[in-house]
Design a protein around this motif. Structure first.
Motif, PDB file in Angstrom:
ATOM      1  N   GLY A 168      70.486  43.311  -7.225  1.00 47.91           N
ATOM      2  CA  GLY A 168      69.891  42.232  -6.544  1.00 47.91           C
ATOM      3  C   GLY A 168      68.066  42.260  -7.766  1.00 47.91           C
ATOM      4  N   MET A 169      67.225  43.663  -7.800  1.00 47.14           N
ATOM      5  CA  MET A 169      66.226  43.835  -8.331  1.00 47.14           C
ATOM      6  C   MET A 169      66.423  42.946  -9.719  1.00 47.14           C
ATOM      7  SD  MET A 169      65.169  47.544  -7.179  1.00 47.14           S
ATOM      8  CE  MET A 169      63.387  47.275  -7.404  1.00 47.14           C
ATOM      9  N   ARG A 170      67.115  43.282 -11.037  1.00 47.34           N
ATOM     10  CA  ARG A 170      67.421  42.825 -12.021  1.00 47.34           C
ATOM     11  C   ARG A 170      67.094  40.996 -11.859  1.00 47.34           C
ATOM     12  NH1 ARG A 170      70.581  47.458 -13.135  1.00 47.34           N
ATOM     13  NH2 ARG A 170      72.449  46.358 -12.716  1.00 47.34           N
ATOM     14  N   GLN A 171      68.386  40.853 -11.033  1.00 45.71           N
ATOM     15  CA  GLN A 171      68.518  39.481 -11.065  1.00 45.71           C
ATOM     16  C   GLN A 171      66.658  38.337 -10.291  1.00 45.71           C
ATOM     17  OE1 GLN A 171      71.007  38.948 -12.250  1.00 45.71           O
ATOM     18  NE2 GLN A 171      72.166  37.023 -11.962  1.00 45.71           N
ATOM     19  N   ARG A 172      66.483  39.795  -9.720  1.00 46.03           N
ATOM     20  CA  ARG A 172      64.859  39.223  -8.702  1.00 46.03           C
ATOM     21  C   ARG A 172      64.279  38.925 -10.254  1.00 46.03           C
ATOM     22  NH1 ARG A 172      64.659  38.537  -3.420  1.00 46.03           N
ATOM     23  NH2 ARG A 172      66.581  39.355  -2.844  1.00 46.03           N
ATOM     24  N   VAL A 173      64.097  40.148 -10.930  1.00 47.51           N
ATOM     25  CA  VAL A 173      62.989  40.562 -12.480  1.00 47.51           C
ATOM     26  C   VAL A 173      63.504  39.039 -13.321  1.00 47.51           C
ATOM     27  CG1 VAL A 173      62.581  41.406 -14.273  1.00 47.51           C
ATOM     28  CG2 VAL A 173      62.990  42.889 -12.549  1.00 47.51           C
ATOM     29  N   MET A 174      63.978  38.646 -13.226  1.00 43.86           N
ATOM     30  CA  MET A 174      65.067  37.755 -14.579  1.00 43.86           C
ATOM     31  C   MET A 174      64.335  36.282 -14.025  1.00 43.86           C
ATOM     32  SD  MET A 174      68.497  37.208 -16.761  1.00 43.86           S
ATOM     33  CE  MET A 174      69.497  37.047 -15.107  1.00 43.86           C
ATOM     34  N   LEU A 175      64.504  36.109 -12.588  1.00 37.28           N
ATOM     35  CA  LEU A 175      64.064  34.853 -11.988  1.00 37.28           C
ATOM     36  C   LEU A 175      63.027  34.347 -12.199  1.00 37.28           C
ATOM     37  CD1 LEU A 175      65.848  32.669 -10.414  1.00 37.28           C
ATOM     38  CD2 LEU A 175      65.393  33.518  -8.540  1.00 37.28           C
ATOM     39  N   ALA A 176      61.761  35.422 -12.446  1.00 33.41           N
ATOM     40  CA  ALA A 176      60.355  35.851 -12.388  1.00 33.41           C
ATOM     41  C   ALA A 176      60.227  35.442 -13.658  1.00 33.41           C
ATOM     42  CB  ALA A 176      59.917  37.621 -11.796  1.00 33.41           C
ATOM     43  N   ILE A 177      60.789  36.059 -14.339  1.00 31.61           N
ATOM     44  CA  ILE A 177      60.680  35.731 -16.202  1.00 31.61           C
ATOM     45  C   ILE A 177      60.165  34.152 -16.488  1.00 31.61           C
ATOM     46  CG2 ILE A 177      61.420  35.960 -18.322  1.00 31.61           C
ATOM     47  CD1 ILE A 177      61.403  39.467 -17.410  1.00 31.61           C
ATOM     48  N   ALA A 178      61.792  33.944 -15.549  1.00 33.79           N
ATOM     49  CA  ALA A 178      62.671  32.231 -16.099  1.00 33.79           C
ATOM     50  C   ALA A 178      61.551  31.025 -15.624  1.00 33.79           C
ATOM     51  CB  ALA A 178      64.325  32.098 -15.157  1.00 33.79           C
ATOM     52  N   LEU A 179      60.921  31.469 -14.550  1.00 38.04           N
ATOM     53  CA  LEU A 179      60.068  30.683 -13.766  1.00 38.04           C
ATOM     54  C   LEU A 179      58.425  30.399 -14.076  1.00 38.04           C
ATOM     55  CD1 LEU A 179      62.081  30.789 -10.497  1.00 38.04           C
ATOM     56  CD2 LEU A 179      61.758  29.502 -12.397  1.00 38.04           C
ATOM     57  N   CYS A 180      57.575  32.137 -15.071  1.00 37.71           N
ATOM     58  CA  CYS A 180      56.460  32.251 -15.191  1.00 37.71           C
ATOM     59  C   CYS A 180      56.080  31.352 -15.832  1.00 37.71           C
ATOM     60  CB  CYS A 180      56.819  33.729 -15.177  1.00 37.71           C
ATOM     61  SG  CYS A 180      57.226  34.154 -16.951  1.00 37.71           S
ATOM     62  N   GLY A 181      57.302  30.597 -16.512  1.00 41.00           N
ATOM     63  CA  GLY A 181      56.513  29.647 -17.533  1.00 41.00           C
ATOM     64  C   GLY A 181      56.541  28.507 -17.034  1.00 41.00           C
ATOM     65  N   LYS A 182      56.846  28.188 -15.387  1.00 43.12           N
ATOM     66  CA  LYS A 182      56.679  26.880 -15.172  1.00 43.12           C
ATOM     67  C   LYS A 182      57.245  25.837 -15.848  1.00 43.12           C
ATOM     68  CE  LYS A 182      52.404  27.790 -12.753  1.00 43.12           C
ATOM     69  NZ  LYS A 182      51.584  29.140 -13.832  1.00 43.12           N
ATOM     70  N   PRO A 183      58.747  26.235 -15.826  1.00 38.83           N
ATOM     71  CA  PRO A 183      59.568  24.690 -16.022  1.00 38.83           C
ATOM     72  C   PRO A 183      60.067  23.874 -15.534  1.00 38.83           C
ATOM     73  CG  PRO A 183      61.088  26.587 -15.225  1.00 38.83           C
ATOM     74  CD  PRO A 183      59.710  27.224 -15.308  1.00 38.83           C
ATOM     75  N   ARG A 184      60.689  22.676 -16.157  1.00 40.43           N
ATOM     76  CA  ARG A 184      60.679  21.366 -15.051  1.00 40.43           C
ATOM     77  C   ARG A 184      62.233  21.792 -15.113  1.00 40.43           C
ATOM     78  NH1 ARG A 184      58.181  15.916 -16.402  1.00 40.43           N
ATOM     79  NH2 ARG A 184      58.484  16.139 -14.286  1.00 40.43           N
ATOM     80  N   LEU A 185      62.722  22.517 -16.347  1.00 39.22           N
ATOM     81  CA  LEU A 185      63.911  22.438 -15.354  1.00 39.22           C
ATOM     82  C   LEU A 185      64.033  24.131 -15.658  1.00 39.22           C
ATOM     83  CD1 LEU A 185      67.050  21.638 -14.719  1.00 39.22           C
ATOM     84  CD2 LEU A 185      67.083  21.138 -16.995  1.00 39.22           C
ATOM     85  N   LEU A 186      64.970  24.370 -14.970  1.00 40.09           N
ATOM     86  CA  LEU A 186      66.030  25.903 -14.324  1.00 40.09           C
ATOM     87  C   LEU A 186      67.667  25.684 -14.776  1.00 40.09           C
ATOM     88  CD1 LEU A 186      65.471  29.192 -14.528  1.00 40.09           C
ATOM     89  CD2 LEU A 186      65.784  28.459 -12.334  1.00 40.09           C
TER      90      LEU A 186
END
Ligand SMILES: Nc1ncnc2c1ncn2[C@@H]1O[C@H](COP(=O)(O)OP(=O)(O)OP(=O)(O)O)[C@@H](O)[C@H]1O
Length: 297
Positions: A168-186
């Motif tokens: 669960g923690m790893r999935q949250r880390v991945m979410l942080a990495i995916a969203l920290c660049g402020k994407p318009r689409l995830l």
């Protein structure tokens, strides 16, 4: 005055993807077309092998299988054409577009600490945006992102390598990495399938909350139609590489037309199904539909 609908963020027309296996082209995605509005949340649902991962990886630019071929009549993201016909060995990131995968353990680098992986993404996003990012600001942003995804012990998490964290923690880390660049689409491919039911809901809720806050659109790829009905606005149902239904999540029961979608819905556990000794399978629903059709004719 008539309201104009916003220009789509993502627009695909007639996408076809095949894999060459032993000299034969096997179709994985066939004639798929869809538009996605900014901020929209769409689920791509279907059983294993229906082509949903292939489609989502092509959308996100992560389709790197050397035996894949993609053709399409149109592929646009954020007003710009996307060339998805060229398969690169290494995935090419599209600015504004991020992806999270099913298995964080194989998606995160096992050698580097979480902190260095997150800092790398923050630095490269800042460079791309022409923004100066001092080491202190980068670290502060990394800690902020870890706390935003619910990892409060951010000092420990920054130093940890992925194998030292829970799933669960790893999935949250991945979410942080995916969203920290402020994407318009995830694009999230089976983001919770490695987690238990309670954790799945927590991670889904977090993903929805964070994309909603930033205004990003979300594509959730899942085989769990029950899960996506709670979180998506719209559902694209895939079977054997084709889209068989494209419906509003809230009205799926009344608007789905394809027997496959109706079968999937019949397998979702409800309060009414608690009295059943066992839940119906898709195969059992199919067999019953065929039998009922035979009886009626
Ligand atoms: N690299 C590959 N080479 C050959 N065939 C492939 C490759 N990747 C996927 N396929 C085939 O393409 C079809 C669609 O697979 P895909 O993984 O997209 O389906 P899926 O709906 O995402 O399934 P799952 O939920 O099991 O991941 C399947 O028949 C699969 O065997």
């Amino acid at each position: 005055m008539t309201q104009l609908s916003p220009a789509p963020l993502l627009s695909f027309d007639n996408v076809n993807i095949s894999y060459r296996v032993h000299g034969v082209d096997v179709t994985a995605v066939s004639g798929v077309s869809f538009d996605l509005a900014p901020g929209d949340r769409m689920a791509i649902v279907g059983e294993s092998g229906s082509g949903k991962s292939t489609l989502s990886m092509a959308v996100a630019g992560f389709l790197s299988a050397p035996n894949a071929t993609v053709t399409h009549d149109r592929a646009m993201f954020d007003g710009k054409p996307l060339d998805r016909t060229v398969i690169h060995r290494v995935a090419r990131r599209t600015p504004g577009l991020s992806m999270v995968f099913q298995d964080a353990m194989t998606s995160l680098d096992p050698v580097w600490s979480v902190g260095s992986q997150l800092l790398n993404v923050l630095r490269s996003e800042a460079r791309r945006a022409g923004r100066r990012l001092s080491p202190a600001t980068a670290r502060a942003e990394a800690h902020l992102w870890l706390s935003r995804v619910g990892l409060t012990d951010s000092d420990r998490v920054m130093k940890a390598r992925p194998f030292e964290l829970s799933g669960g923690m790893r999935q949250r880390v991945m979410l942080a990495i995916a969203l920290c660049g402020k994407p318009r689409l995830l694009v999230a491919d089976e983001p919770t399938s490695a987690l238990d039911a309670a954790l799945s809901r927590e991670v889904m809720e977090l993903m929805v909350q964070l994309t909603e806050e930033s205004g990003a659109a979300l594509i959730i790829v899942t085989h769990d139609i029950g899960l996506c009905l709670d979180y998506a606005h719209r559902v694209l149902v895939m079977s054997k590489g084709r889209v068989v239904d494209d419906v509003d999540a809230g009205a799926i029961e009344s608007t789905a037309t394809d027997p496959y979608t109706i079968g999937l819905l019949a397998c979702v556990p409800t309060l009414d199904s608690v009295h059943l000794a066992e839940l119906p399978t898709l195969e059992a629903v199919r067999r019953r539909a065929i039998a009922e059709e035979r009886l009626a004719s």
